[in-house]
Design a protein around this motif. Structure first.
Motif, PDB file in Angstrom:
ATOM      1  N   LEU A 111     -29.372 -56.588 -23.112  1.00  0.00           N
ATOM      2  CA  LEU A 111     -30.554 -55.853 -23.542  1.00  0.00           C
ATOM      3  C   LEU A 111     -31.552 -56.752 -24.258  1.00  0.00           C
ATOM      4  CD1 LEU A 111     -28.809 -52.649 -24.918  1.00  0.00           C
ATOM      5  CD2 LEU A 111     -29.945 -52.966 -22.711  1.00  0.00           C
ATOM      6  N   PRO A 112     -32.837 -56.442 -24.103  1.00  0.00           N
ATOM      7  CA  PRO A 112     -33.854 -57.183 -24.843  1.00  0.00           C
ATOM      8  C   PRO A 112     -33.725 -56.913 -26.346  1.00  0.00           C
ATOM      9  CG  PRO A 112     -34.843 -55.863 -23.071  1.00  0.00           C
ATOM     10  CD  PRO A 112     -33.410 -55.466 -23.185  1.00  0.00           C
ATOM     11  N   SER A 113     -34.295 -57.760 -27.122  1.00  0.00           N
ATOM     12  CA  SER A 113     -34.286 -57.605 -28.576  1.00  0.00           C
ATOM     13  C   SER A 113     -34.930 -56.277 -28.962  1.00  0.00           C
ATOM     14  CB  SER A 113     -35.056 -58.768 -29.201  1.00  0.00           C
ATOM     15  OG  SER A 113     -35.104 -58.621 -30.598  1.00  0.00           O
ATOM     16  N   GLY A 114     -34.356 -55.621 -29.954  1.00  0.00           N
ATOM     17  CA  GLY A 114     -34.887 -54.356 -30.433  1.00  0.00           C
ATOM     18  C   GLY A 114     -34.200 -53.141 -29.836  1.00  0.00           C
ATOM     19  N   PHE A 115     -33.338 -53.356 -28.856  1.00  0.00           N
ATOM     20  CA  PHE A 115     -32.613 -52.264 -28.216  1.00  0.00           C
ATOM     21  C   PHE A 115     -31.120 -52.437 -28.477  1.00  0.00           C
ATOM     22  CE2 PHE A 115     -36.470 -52.821 -25.706  1.00  0.00           C
ATOM     23  CZ  PHE A 115     -36.991 -51.540 -25.762  1.00  0.00           C
ATOM     24  N   ALA A 116     -30.401 -51.318 -28.521  1.00  0.00           N
ATOM     25  CA  ALA A 116     -28.964 -51.348 -28.795  1.00  0.00           C
ATOM     26  C   ALA A 116     -28.248 -50.352 -27.893  1.00  0.00           C
ATOM     27  CB  ALA A 116     -28.711 -50.990 -30.256  1.00  0.00           C
ATOM     28  N   ARG A 117     -26.957 -50.598 -27.720  1.00  0.00           N
ATOM     29  CA  ARG A 117     -26.105 -49.665 -26.997  1.00  0.00           C
ATOM     30  C   ARG A 117     -25.579 -48.645 -27.995  1.00  0.00           C
ATOM     31  NH1 ARG A 117     -25.487 -54.524 -25.583  1.00  0.00           N
ATOM     32  NH2 ARG A 117     -25.750 -55.118 -23.416  1.00  0.00           N
ATOM     33  N   ALA A 118     -25.424 -47.437 -27.524  1.00  0.00           N
ATOM     34  CA  ALA A 118     -24.815 -46.395 -28.340  1.00  0.00           C
ATOM     35  C   ALA A 118     -23.773 -45.693 -27.482  1.00  0.00           C
ATOM     36  CB  ALA A 118     -25.876 -45.418 -28.834  1.00  0.00           C
ATOM     37  N   TYR A 119     -22.856 -45.026 -28.149  1.00  0.00           N
ATOM     38  CA  TYR A 119     -21.761 -44.381 -27.437  1.00  0.00           C
ATOM     39  C   TYR A 119     -21.441 -43.041 -28.086  1.00  0.00           C
ATOM     40  CZ  TYR A 119     -17.094 -43.510 -25.562  1.00  0.00           C
ATOM     41  OH  TYR A 119     -16.013 -42.952 -24.948  1.00  0.00           O
ATOM     42  N   CYS A 120     -21.278 -42.022 -27.258  1.00  0.00           N
ATOM     43  CA  CYS A 120     -20.835 -40.710 -27.708  1.00  0.00           C
ATOM     44  C   CYS A 120     -19.483 -40.433 -27.055  1.00  0.00           C
ATOM     45  CB  CYS A 120     -21.827 -39.629 -27.310  1.00  0.00           C
ATOM     46  SG  CYS A 120     -21.239 -37.945 -27.656  1.00  0.00           S
ATOM     47  N   PRO A 121     -18.437 -40.238 -27.860  1.00  0.00           N
ATOM     48  CA  PRO A 121     -17.112 -40.005 -27.288  1.00  0.00           C
ATOM     49  C   PRO A 121     -16.928 -38.592 -26.728  1.00  0.00           C
ATOM     50  CG  PRO A 121     -17.004 -39.836 -29.661  1.00  0.00           C
ATOM     51  CD  PRO A 121     -18.407 -40.271 -29.327  1.00  0.00           C
ATOM     52  N   MET A 122     -17.857 -37.691 -27.036  1.00  0.00           N
ATOM     53  CA  MET A 122     -17.653 -36.289 -26.684  1.00  0.00           C
ATOM     54  C   MET A 122     -18.319 -35.858 -25.383  1.00  0.00           C
ATOM     55  SD  MET A 122     -17.885 -34.614 -30.454  1.00  0.00           S
ATOM     56  CE  MET A 122     -17.425 -32.996 -29.877  1.00  0.00           C
ATOM     57  N   TYR A 123     -19.389 -36.521 -24.982  1.00  0.00           N
ATOM     58  CA  TYR A 123     -20.100 -36.065 -23.791  1.00  0.00           C
ATOM     59  C   TYR A 123     -19.425 -36.583 -22.526  1.00  0.00           C
ATOM     60  CZ  TYR A 123     -23.723 -34.963 -20.438  1.00  0.00           C
ATOM     61  OH  TYR A 123     -24.396 -34.468 -19.357  1.00  0.00           O
ATOM     62  N   ASP A 124     -18.948 -35.693 -21.690  1.00  0.00           N
ATOM     63  CA  ASP A 124     -18.411 -36.020 -20.366  1.00  0.00           C
ATOM     64  C   ASP A 124     -17.392 -37.155 -20.391  1.00  0.00           C
ATOM     65  OD1 ASP A 124     -18.212 -35.638 -17.602  1.00  0.00           O
ATOM     66  OD2 ASP A 124     -19.789 -37.094 -17.186  1.00  0.00           O
ATOM     67  N   GLY A 125     -16.465 -37.078 -21.308  1.00  0.00           N
ATOM     68  CA  GLY A 125     -15.414 -38.091 -21.389  1.00  0.00           C
ATOM     69  C   GLY A 125     -15.841 -39.380 -22.061  1.00  0.00           C
ATOM     70  N   GLY A 126     -16.980 -39.398 -22.659  1.00  0.00           N
ATOM     71  CA  GLY A 126     -17.511 -40.589 -23.337  1.00  0.00           C
ATOM     72  C   GLY A 126     -18.630 -41.218 -22.529  1.00  0.00           C
ATOM     73  N   THR A 127     -19.721 -41.494 -23.208  1.00  0.00           N
ATOM     74  CA  THR A 127     -20.904 -41.988 -22.521  1.00  0.00           C
ATOM     75  C   THR A 127     -21.680 -42.987 -23.362  1.00  0.00           C
ATOM     76  OG1 THR A 127     -21.137 -39.945 -21.299  1.00  0.00           O
ATOM     77  CG2 THR A 127     -23.100 -41.255 -21.514  1.00  0.00           C
ATOM     78  N   ASN A 128     -22.119 -44.048 -22.711  1.00  0.00           N
ATOM     79  CA  ASN A 128     -22.999 -45.035 -23.334  1.00  0.00           C
ATOM     80  C   ASN A 128     -24.451 -44.686 -23.029  1.00  0.00           C
ATOM     81  OD1 ASN A 128     -21.191 -47.300 -24.361  1.00  0.00           O
ATOM     82  ND2 ASN A 128     -20.476 -47.083 -22.268  1.00  0.00           N
ATOM     83  N   TRP A 129     -25.357 -45.174 -23.845  1.00  0.00           N
ATOM     84  CA  TRP A 129     -26.785 -45.130 -23.556  1.00  0.00           C
ATOM     85  C   TRP A 129     -27.452 -46.255 -24.316  1.00  0.00           C
ATOM     86  CZ3 TRP A 129     -24.720 -41.626 -27.046  1.00  0.00           C
ATOM     87  CH2 TRP A 129     -25.300 -41.568 -28.302  1.00  0.00           C
ATOM     88  N   VAL A 130     -28.721 -46.452 -24.037  1.00  0.00           N
ATOM     89  CA  VAL A 130     -29.516 -47.473 -24.710  1.00  0.00           C
ATOM     90  C   VAL A 130     -30.552 -46.755 -25.564  1.00  0.00           C
ATOM     91  CG1 VAL A 130     -31.101 -49.416 -24.389  1.00  0.00           C
ATOM     92  CG2 VAL A 130     -29.176 -49.088 -22.812  1.00  0.00           C
ATOM     93  N   GLN A 131     -30.763 -47.267 -26.764  1.00  0.00           N
ATOM     94  CA  GLN A 131     -31.782 -46.726 -27.651  1.00  0.00           C
ATOM     95  C   GLN A 131     -32.354 -47.876 -28.468  1.00  0.00           C
ATOM     96  OE1 GLN A 131     -29.487 -43.955 -30.204  1.00  0.00           O
ATOM     97  NE2 GLN A 131     -29.819 -45.455 -31.831  1.00  0.00           N
ATOM     98  N   THR A 132     -33.388 -47.582 -29.240  1.00  0.00           N
ATOM     99  CA  THR A 132     -33.890 -48.619 -30.138  1.00  0.00           C
ATOM    100  C   THR A 132     -32.870 -48.812 -31.249  1.00  0.00           C
ATOM    101  OG1 THR A 132     -35.129 -46.971 -31.391  1.00  0.00           O
ATOM    102  CG2 THR A 132     -36.340 -48.177 -29.676  1.00  0.00           C
ATOM    103  N   ASP A 133     -32.884 -49.998 -31.869  1.00  0.00           N
ATOM    104  CA  ASP A 133     -32.015 -50.235 -33.016  1.00  0.00           C
ATOM    105  C   ASP A 133     -32.299 -49.168 -34.057  1.00  0.00           C
ATOM    106  OD1 ASP A 133     -30.697 -52.507 -32.087  1.00  0.00           O
ATOM    107  OD2 ASP A 133     -32.255 -53.859 -32.825  1.00  0.00           O
TER     108      ASP A 133
END
Length: 160
Positions: A111-133
């Protein structure tokens, strides 16, 4: 030969000649293809994706749809079909479900600077997404569970 028969013969001859000439010089139209010159750079694509992520976190279906439509206009060949699937959803629940494959692909990339990965363990067996820091802003649950998840810089990060 009768005058009307001559006219029909001449018309048929000219039509046939034009058809053959047209076919001999005709080329197949070139279909548009996606390549790196027509797609926006990755950072621009991620920024537009994050606009959709933020809209989903705010339960803003129309805003997410607009951001995803914008993303489809600049997406590369990998992102395009996933962004289109989410952009064409007819309701926010379907959009969130279609947003997951797009999110998983982007979260697995550098990911470019200023963006981060996030993770939710509850949605559909666990899901990653990208968001701003910053604090977690869950696009899958929106206001119901806005802060469900964790932000972590590692691909596939999750809470165990």
């Amino acid at each position: 030969m009768h005058q009307s028969a001559r006219f029909l013969y001449a018309t048929a001859t000219i039509t046939a000649a034009l058809t053959f000439v047209g076919c001999s010089t005709r080329t197949m139209p070139v279909s548009p293809s996606l390549d790196s010159t027509s797609a926006a750079d990755f950072g621009t694509q991620v920024a537009e994706y994050v606009r959709a992520q933020e809209a989903l976190a705010a339960d803003d279906f129309n805003g997410a749809q607009t951001a995803l439509a914008n993303l489809t206009s600049m997406a590369d060949a990998t992102v395009l079909p996933l962004a289109e699937a989410a952009a064409t959803a007819t309701d926010i629940a379907t959009m969130r479900a279609e947003f997951k494959p797009l999110s998983e692909i982007l979260a697995a990339m550098d990911l470019p600077s200023g963006f981060a990965r996030a993770y939710c363990p509850m949605y559909d067996g666990g899901t990653n997404w990208v968001q701003t820091d910053g604090p977690v802003r869950n696009p899958y649950y929106g206001s119901v569970m806005l802060t469900c998840g964790v932000v972590d810089g590692a691909p596939g990060a999750h809470m165990d």
